[in-house]
Design a protein around this motif. Structure first.
Motif, PDB file in Angstrom:
ATOM      1  N   THR A 113       0.826  -1.207   0.000  1.00  0.00           N
ATOM      2  CA  THR A 113       0.000   0.000   0.000  1.00  0.00           C
ATOM      3  C   THR A 113       0.860   1.257   0.000  1.00  0.00           C
ATOM      4  OG1 THR A 113      -1.798  -1.139   1.113  1.00  0.00           O
ATOM      5  CG2 THR A 113      -1.785   1.261   1.281  1.00  0.00           C
ATOM      6  N   VAL A 114       1.897   1.254   0.818  1.00  0.00           N
ATOM      7  CA  VAL A 114       2.784   2.424   0.871  1.00  0.00           C
ATOM      8  C   VAL A 114       3.465   2.636  -0.479  1.00  0.00           C
ATOM      9  CG1 VAL A 114       4.921   3.316   1.902  1.00  0.00           C
ATOM     10  CG2 VAL A 114       3.137   2.338   3.357  1.00  0.00           C
ATOM     11  N   ILE A 115       3.937   1.569  -1.088  1.00  0.00           N
ATOM     12  CA  ILE A 115       4.574   1.690  -2.409  1.00  0.00           C
ATOM     13  C   ILE A 115       3.564   2.210  -3.428  1.00  0.00           C
ATOM     14  CG2 ILE A 115       5.597   0.371  -4.315  1.00  0.00           C
ATOM     15  CD1 ILE A 115       6.920  -1.402  -2.130  1.00  0.00           C
ATOM     16  N   GLY A 116       2.340   1.690  -3.384  1.00  0.00           N
ATOM     17  CA  GLY A 116       1.291   2.159  -4.291  1.00  0.00           C
ATOM     18  C   GLY A 116       0.929   3.611  -4.065  1.00  0.00           C
ATOM     19  N   MET A 117       0.905   4.044  -2.808  1.00  0.00           N
ATOM     20  CA  MET A 117       0.593   5.446  -2.492  1.00  0.00           C
ATOM     21  C   MET A 117       1.695   6.373  -2.999  1.00  0.00           C
ATOM     22  SD  MET A 117      -2.330   5.496  -0.948  1.00  0.00           S
ATOM     23  CE  MET A 117      -2.542   6.828   0.183  1.00  0.00           C
ATOM     24  N   VAL A 118       2.934   5.948  -2.837  1.00  0.00           N
ATOM     25  CA  VAL A 118       4.046   6.762  -3.333  1.00  0.00           C
ATOM     26  C   VAL A 118       3.925   6.930  -4.840  1.00  0.00           C
ATOM     27  CG1 VAL A 118       6.554   6.777  -3.695  1.00  0.00           C
ATOM     28  CG2 VAL A 118       5.623   6.229  -1.450  1.00  0.00           C
ATOM     29  N   GLU A 119       3.605   5.842  -5.534  1.00  0.00           N
ATOM     30  CA  GLU A 119       3.429   5.935  -6.985  1.00  0.00           C
ATOM     31  C   GLU A 119       2.237   6.825  -7.340  1.00  0.00           C
ATOM     32  OE1 GLU A 119       3.268   1.974  -8.613  1.00  0.00           O
ATOM     33  OE2 GLU A 119       5.263   1.488  -7.835  1.00  0.00           O
ATOM     34  N   SER A 120       1.167   6.759  -6.551  1.00  0.00           N
ATOM     35  CA  SER A 120      -0.007   7.602  -6.814  1.00  0.00           C
ATOM     36  C   SER A 120       0.327   9.076  -6.642  1.00  0.00           C
ATOM     37  CB  SER A 120      -1.158   7.233  -5.877  1.00  0.00           C
ATOM     38  OG  SER A 120      -1.612   5.938  -6.159  1.00  0.00           O
ATOM     39  N   SER A 125       2.016  14.655  -9.083  1.00  0.00           N
ATOM     40  CA  SER A 125       2.985  15.687  -9.441  1.00  0.00           C
ATOM     41  C   SER A 125       3.125  15.818 -10.957  1.00  0.00           C
ATOM     42  CB  SER A 125       4.346  15.394  -8.808  1.00  0.00           C
ATOM     43  OG  SER A 125       4.906  14.228  -9.382  1.00  0.00           O
ATOM     44  N   THR A 126       2.900  14.746 -11.702  1.00  0.00           N
ATOM     45  CA  THR A 126       3.017  14.836 -13.165  1.00  0.00           C
ATOM     46  C   THR A 126       1.693  15.181 -13.832  1.00  0.00           C
ATOM     47  OG1 THR A 126       2.627  12.465 -13.427  1.00  0.00           O
ATOM     48  CG2 THR A 126       4.922  13.193 -13.251  1.00  0.00           C
ATOM     49  N   ALA A 127       0.586  15.071 -13.086  1.00  0.00           N
ATOM     50  CA  ALA A 127      -0.734  15.363 -13.673  1.00  0.00           C
ATOM     51  C   ALA A 127      -1.115  16.830 -13.470  1.00  0.00           C
ATOM     52  CB  ALA A 127      -1.787  14.459 -13.068  1.00  0.00           C
ATOM     53  N   GLN A 128      -0.162  17.663 -13.175  1.00  0.00           N
ATOM     54  CA  GLN A 128      -0.350  19.105 -13.038  1.00  0.00           C
ATOM     55  C   GLN A 128      -1.404  19.470 -12.000  1.00  0.00           C
ATOM     56  OE1 GLN A 128      -1.103  19.341 -17.092  1.00  0.00           O
ATOM     57  NE2 GLN A 128       1.043  19.436 -17.661  1.00  0.00           N
ATOM     58  N   GLY A 129      -1.295  18.807 -10.828  1.00  0.00           N
ATOM     59  CA  GLY A 129      -2.137  19.204  -9.707  1.00  0.00           C
ATOM     60  C   GLY A 129      -3.574  18.741  -9.783  1.00  0.00           C
ATOM     61  N   GLN A 130      -3.910  17.781 -10.622  1.00  0.00           N
ATOM     62  CA  GLN A 130      -5.295  17.296 -10.680  1.00  0.00           C
ATOM     63  C   GLN A 130      -5.494  16.241  -9.578  1.00  0.00           C
ATOM     64  OE1 GLN A 130      -5.849  15.824 -14.606  1.00  0.00           O
ATOM     65  NE2 GLN A 130      -5.848  17.851 -15.550  1.00  0.00           N
ATOM     66  N   PRO A 131      -6.266  16.560  -8.527  1.00  0.00           N
ATOM     67  CA  PRO A 131      -6.402  15.644  -7.397  1.00  0.00           C
ATOM     68  C   PRO A 131      -7.083  14.324  -7.761  1.00  0.00           C
ATOM     69  CG  PRO A 131      -7.741  17.623  -7.065  1.00  0.00           C
ATOM     70  CD  PRO A 131      -6.985  17.796  -8.334  1.00  0.00           C
ATOM     71  N   PHE A 132      -7.931  14.320  -8.783  1.00  0.00           N
ATOM     72  CA  PHE A 132      -8.625  13.082  -9.131  1.00  0.00           C
ATOM     73  C   PHE A 132      -7.714  12.089  -9.857  1.00  0.00           C
ATOM     74  CE2 PHE A 132     -12.098  16.221  -8.861  1.00  0.00           C
ATOM     75  CZ  PHE A 132     -12.779  15.638  -7.807  1.00  0.00           C
ATOM     76  N   GLY A 136      -7.603   6.509  -8.449  1.00  0.00           N
ATOM     77  CA  GLY A 136      -7.497   5.123  -8.935  1.00  0.00           C
ATOM     78  C   GLY A 136      -6.294   4.422  -8.357  1.00  0.00           C
ATOM     79  N   GLY A 137      -5.198   5.129  -8.250  1.00  0.00           N
ATOM     80  CA  GLY A 137      -3.977   4.544  -7.681  1.00  0.00           C
ATOM     81  C   GLY A 137      -4.111   4.239  -6.207  1.00  0.00           C
ATOM     82  N   VAL A 138      -4.802   5.120  -5.471  1.00  0.00           N
ATOM     83  CA  VAL A 138      -5.022   4.896  -4.039  1.00  0.00           C
ATOM     84  C   VAL A 138      -5.887   3.657  -3.827  1.00  0.00           C
ATOM     85  CG1 VAL A 138      -6.083   5.826  -1.949  1.00  0.00           C
ATOM     86  CG2 VAL A 138      -4.680   7.304  -3.401  1.00  0.00           C
ATOM     87  N   ALA A 139      -6.955   3.541  -4.600  1.00  0.00           N
ATOM     88  CA  ALA A 139      -7.836   2.373  -4.480  1.00  0.00           C
ATOM     89  C   ALA A 139      -7.072   1.094  -4.797  1.00  0.00           C
ATOM     90  CB  ALA A 139      -9.039   2.528  -5.413  1.00  0.00           C
ATOM     91  N   GLU A 140      -6.254   1.146  -5.818  1.00  0.00           N
ATOM     92  CA  GLU A 140      -5.460  -0.029  -6.193  1.00  0.00           C
ATOM     93  C   GLU A 140      -4.449  -0.371  -5.097  1.00  0.00           C
ATOM     94  OE1 GLU A 140      -2.319  -1.080  -9.680  1.00  0.00           O
ATOM     95  OE2 GLU A 140      -4.121   0.016 -10.276  1.00  0.00           O
ATOM     96  N   ALA A 141      -3.858   0.649  -4.498  1.00  0.00           N
ATOM     97  CA  ALA A 141      -2.870   0.435  -3.441  1.00  0.00           C
ATOM     98  C   ALA A 141      -3.504  -0.206  -2.211  1.00  0.00           C
ATOM     99  CB  ALA A 141      -2.207   1.753  -3.066  1.00  0.00           C
TER     100      ALA A 141
END
Length: 187
Positions: A113-120, A125-132, A136-141
């Motif tokens: 989960t921690v590794i998945g959260m870091v990736e999320s 940071s690369t999606a230009q500040g879009q919180p949404f 998907g990454g958090v749910a997957e993590a």
């Protein structure tokens, strides 16, 4: 996730192996008790050895180790104690792995989960500040945490069941040991 899948397969394999082993190692303790009462006072050790070998269970095998050495000048207490220790060791085989998996599975799930959260958060940071972008990454993590908890619960149930079976065998072994030794002392 791969270590959790391997751990869950190990839990199932250990449970099936131990369940079948315990099923095969049962003894009819009431029958053995009757045989001890009948054969020891009459000195019928060969008949007792044959009956114990025919039973084939672990409690019977412990007594059989003592009966086989009845004609030697060996201390029956020590023989029975050694056979009991060996039998209990065989009964507890692989249970420590289940105990480890119970503890380790949630930790592996949290690590995933921690590794998945870091990736999320890297996606954020690369999606230009879009919180949404991270939902998907958090749910997957979080699937890793859920899987880790599931494997831990499965392991705990298997460990508890098998430990109870080992305790039942130990009670049977100790009961037959004390009965056998008391008959031998009275002889």
């Amino acid at each position: 996730m791969y270590p959790l899948v391997i751990a869950s397969i190990a839990v199932v394999a250990i449970f099936i192996e131990r369940f079948n082993y315990y099923k095969k190692c049962r003894s009819d303790t009431q029958l053995i008790t009757g045989m001890l009462r009948e054969y020891i006072p009459g000195g019928k050790f060969d008949e007792l050895a044959d009956a114990l070998a025919k039973d084939g269970g672990i409690p019977a095998s412990v007594i059989l180790d003592g009966v086989k050495c009845i004609h030697l000048k060996a201390d029956q207490n020590e023989l029975i104690e050694g056979a009991s220790s060996r039998a209990v060791g065989e009964l507890r085989k692989y249970l420590n792995y289940l105990d480890t998996i119970v503890t380790l599975s949630p930790l592996m799930g949290l690590l995933g989960t921690v590794i998945g959260m870091v990736e999320s958060f890297n996606v954020l940071s690369t999606a230009q500040g879009q919180p949404f972008a991270i939902t998907g990454g958090v749910a997957e993590a979080l699937v890793c945490t859920g899987t880790g908890l599931f494997v831990a619960i499965l392991s705990l149930l298997a460990y508890t069941y098998l430990s109870q079976k080992v305790s039942e065998f130990i009670v049977q072994i100790e009961t037959l040991d004390s009965l056998y030794l008391s008959f031998m002392k009275g002889r």
